[in-house]
Design a protein around this motif. Structure first.
Motif, PDB file in Angstrom:
ATOM      1  N   GLU A  78      10.085  24.833  63.182  1.00 51.19           N
ATOM      2  CA  GLU A  78      11.879  25.187  63.126  1.00 51.19           C
ATOM      3  C   GLU A  78      12.374  25.514  62.141  1.00 51.19           C
ATOM      4  O   GLU A  78      13.223  25.641  61.724  1.00 51.19           O
ATOM      5  CB  GLU A  78      11.241  24.109  62.525  1.00 51.19           C
ATOM      6  CG  GLU A  78      10.308  22.884  62.888  1.00 51.19           C
ATOM      7  CD  GLU A  78       9.638  21.507  61.538  1.00 51.19           C
ATOM      8  OE1 GLU A  78      11.122  20.721  61.002  1.00 51.19           O
ATOM      9  OE2 GLU A  78       9.213  21.049  61.961  1.00 51.19           O
ATOM     10  N   TYR A  79      12.434  27.161  63.520  1.00 54.70           N
ATOM     11  CA  TYR A  79      13.584  27.847  62.815  1.00 54.70           C
ATOM     12  C   TYR A  79      14.756  27.931  63.377  1.00 54.70           C
ATOM     13  O   TYR A  79      14.777  27.016  64.445  1.00 54.70           O
ATOM     14  CB  TYR A  79      13.160  29.081  63.342  1.00 54.70           C
ATOM     15  CG  TYR A  79      14.010  30.549  62.741  1.00 54.70           C
ATOM     16  CD1 TYR A  79      14.160  30.494  61.269  1.00 54.70           C
ATOM     17  CD2 TYR A  79      15.168  30.906  63.479  1.00 54.70           C
ATOM     18  CE1 TYR A  79      15.047  31.657  61.043  1.00 54.70           C
ATOM     19  CE2 TYR A  79      16.358  31.944  63.521  1.00 54.70           C
ATOM     20  CZ  TYR A  79      15.933  32.133  62.139  1.00 54.70           C
ATOM     21  OH  TYR A  79      17.223  33.023  61.970  1.00 54.70           O
ATOM     22  N   ALA A  80      15.420  27.609  62.751  1.00 53.58           N
ATOM     23  CA  ALA A  80      16.894  26.966  63.095  1.00 53.58           C
ATOM     24  C   ALA A  80      17.963  28.247  63.235  1.00 53.58           C
ATOM     25  O   ALA A  80      18.159  28.803  61.605  1.00 53.58           O
ATOM     26  CB  ALA A  80      18.136  25.799  62.608  1.00 53.58           C
ATOM     27  N   PRO A  81      18.764  29.332  63.995  1.00 55.94           N
ATOM     28  CA  PRO A  81      19.570  30.343  63.335  1.00 55.94           C
ATOM     29  C   PRO A  81      20.361  29.972  62.003  1.00 55.94           C
ATOM     30  O   PRO A  81      20.742  28.677  62.665  1.00 55.94           O
ATOM     31  CB  PRO A  81      19.975  30.546  64.521  1.00 55.94           C
ATOM     32  CG  PRO A  81      19.217  30.082  65.063  1.00 55.94           C
ATOM     33  CD  PRO A  81      18.370  29.217  65.300  1.00 55.94           C
ATOM     34  N   VAL A  82      20.722  30.448  62.019  1.00 54.26           N
ATOM     35  CA  VAL A  82      22.314  30.377  60.077  1.00 54.26           C
ATOM     36  C   VAL A  82      23.101  31.041  60.880  1.00 54.26           C
ATOM     37  O   VAL A  82      23.365  32.127  61.641  1.00 54.26           O
ATOM     38  CB  VAL A  82      22.205  30.491  59.015  1.00 54.26           C
ATOM     39  CG1 VAL A  82      20.937  29.586  58.651  1.00 54.26           C
ATOM     40  CG2 VAL A  82      21.654  31.973  58.647  1.00 54.26           C
TER      41      VAL A  82
END
Length: 127
Positions: A78-82
Motif C-alpha cells: 500500500e505504498y503511496a507516493p508523497v
C-alpha cells in the motif's frame, strides 16, 4: 521519498527485492512501449535518493517518473507516493514477494511490477 523501515529485517528484505523489482520494471516499460510511438529516455537523478528516472514522451505531453518510486510501489504494501521528495514514510515490505526459503518469488514480483507499469501507461495514455 525516503522509506523508513520498522526493523532491520525489513531493511534486508527491501535490499533483496529492490534490484529484481527494478529489472522487472524496466523490462515492463520496454514491453509497454513496443506497440506505441511513444519514447522513453532515462536520466540520472540525485534526489531524494540517487538513481534514475524514466521520461515518457508523446506528442504534446511528457512526464518523468523516478524509478525508485516505481520500485517502492512494487516492494512495499500500500505504498503511496508523497508530495515532498525529502519526506520520510514508514513502509511495510510486501512479504508475498518472498518465498518460504527467503528468496525472491520472481513470479509474484513480475506480476506486481507488470500491474504497476500498466497503471502508469494507462494514466499516461489518458492524458
Amino acid at each position: 521519498m525516503k522509506p523508513k523501515f520498522k526493523t532491520t529485517q525489513a531493511w534486508e528484505q527491501a535490499g533483496l527485492l529492490m534490484q529484481p523489482a527494478l529489472i522487472r520494471i524496466v523490462d515492463h516499460i520496454r514491453q509497454q512501449l513496443e506497440p506505441t510511438t511513444w519514447k522513453a529516455t532515462y536520466k540520472d537523478v540525485q534526489t531524494p535518493i540517487p538513481g534514475h528516472a524514466v521520461c515518457l514522451e508523446k506528442p504534446d505531453y511528457s512526464i518523468c517518473i523516478n524509478l525508485w518510486e516505481l520500485c517502492f510501489q512494487v516492494c512495499f504494501r500500500e505504498y503511496a507516493p508523497v508530495h515532498s521528495e525529502v519526506e520520510s514514510q514508514e513502509v511495510e515490505i510486501d512479504t508475498s514477494l518472498i518465498d518460504e526459503d527467503g528468496e525472491v518469488d520472481w513470479h509474484s514480483l513480475d506480476i506486481k511490477a507488470q500491474k504497476v507499469i500498466e497503471k502508469v501507461f494507462a494514466e499516461f495514455a489518458a492524458v
